[in-house]
Enzyme design. Structure first.
Site, PDB file in Angstrom:
ATOM      1  N   LYS A  14       0.784  -1.297  -0.109  1.00 13.05           N
ATOM      2  CA  LYS A  14       0.115  -0.186   0.137  1.00 13.05           C
ATOM      3  C   LYS A  14       0.775   1.242   0.067  1.00 13.05           C
ATOM      4  O   LYS A  14       0.723   2.208  -0.800  1.00 13.05           O
ATOM      5  CB  LYS A  14      -1.010   0.117   1.160  1.00 13.05           C
ATOM      6  N   ARG A  89     -10.371   1.918   9.272  1.00 17.32           N
ATOM      7  CA  ARG A  89     -10.130   0.412   9.472  1.00 17.32           C
ATOM      8  C   ARG A  89     -11.503  -0.234  10.175  1.00 17.32           C
ATOM      9  O   ARG A  89     -11.399  -1.527  10.018  1.00 17.32           O
ATOM     10  CB  ARG A  89      -8.957   0.431  10.771  1.00 17.32           C
ATOM     11  N   ARG A 128      11.162  -9.041   4.201  1.00 14.88           N
ATOM     12  CA  ARG A 128      11.344  -7.689   4.636  1.00 14.88           C
ATOM     13  C   ARG A 128      11.791  -7.734   6.001  1.00 14.88           C
ATOM     14  O   ARG A 128      12.527  -6.825   6.374  1.00 14.88           O
ATOM     15  CB  ARG A 128       9.982  -6.940   4.345  1.00 14.88           C
ATOM     16  N   ARG A 134      14.235  -7.184  11.535  1.00 12.24           N
ATOM     17  CA  ARG A 134      12.964  -7.116  12.452  1.00 12.24           C
ATOM     18  C   ARG A 134      12.539  -8.385  13.021  1.00 12.24           C
ATOM     19  O   ARG A 134      11.896  -9.215  12.418  1.00 12.24           O
ATOM     20  CB  ARG A 134      11.773  -6.347  11.820  1.00 12.24           C
ATOM     21  N   ARG A 145      -1.600 -10.716  12.527  1.00 14.67           N
ATOM     22  CA  ARG A 145      -1.906  -9.493  11.782  1.00 14.67           C
ATOM     23  C   ARG A 145      -2.933  -9.698  10.663  1.00 14.67           C
ATOM     24  O   ARG A 145      -3.830  -8.866  10.571  1.00 14.67           O
ATOM     25  CB  ARG A 145      -0.983  -8.844  11.569  1.00 14.67           C
TER      26      ARG A 145
END
Length: 194
Positions: A14, A89, A128, A134, A145
């Protein structure tokens, strides 16, 4: 003049596509993250409220989020349209957005939902996470998520289908593949750009 909402799960690309859409249509991309950071940095009253919730590790309530979004959409740079990323959301937020944009005389013209196969999203986000070191982005965390996204946002997409505003974009393939699909929709809505 276009007012667009961008939906899509984490890892759908996005942010990348939002920047391209904003440049293509010459409208500002407005993300809720950016709104939060700007209000907190400026020390606004709503920024202080948001910070107090975040400091306690709590979700910022809709009343604060909605007020921030409304204040941002009243700014001069969005008079000619905007692209909203990360809001709404929930269906409740979508209804508030409808009221805000109606009051401003700039209703939402288009809702783009980037849809990506869940396994592809998971592999993109794991890659990623590895590239950005991360450690918190593990497969179970990412899948959770995704569940939360589907629970909250599928009803938002349905809400916009009922408003006849939703266009689904196939988010598989390269960034340029997805962009080509988005341009096709935008050109159909507003005519090709020069």
């Amino acid at each position: 003049m276009m007012s667009i909402v961008l939906l899509g799960p984490p890892g759908a690309g996005k942010g990348t596509q939002a920047a391209r859409i904003a440049e293509y249509l010459n409208i500002p991309a407005v993300s809720t993250g950016e709104i939060f950071r700007a209000n907190i940095a400026a020390g606004t009253e709503i920024g202080k409220k948001a910070q107090s919730y975040m400091d306690r590790g709590e979700f910022v309530p809709d009343s604060v989020v909605n007020a921030m979004v409304e204040a941002r959409l009243e700014a001069p740079d969005v008079q000619g349209g905007f692209l909203l990323d990360g809001y709404p959301r929930t269906v409740e937020q979508a209804q508030v957005l409808r009221d805000i944009t109606a009051k401003l005389g700039r209703p939402v013209d288009l809702v783009l939902e980037i849809q990506v196969d869940e396994d592809e999203v998971v592999s993109r986000m794991l890659k990623r996470a590895q590239e950005q070191h991360r450690a918190d982005d593990t497969e179970p965390v990412i899948r959770h998520r995704m569940e939360v996204y589907h629970e909250q946002t599928v009803p938002v997409a349905t809400y916009y289908v009922d408003q006849d505003l939703l266009e689904v974009v196939d988010g598989s393939g390269s960034i340029d593949d997805v962009w080509a699909r988005i341009v096709e929709i935008l050109d159909r809505m507003v005519g090709p750009r020069a």
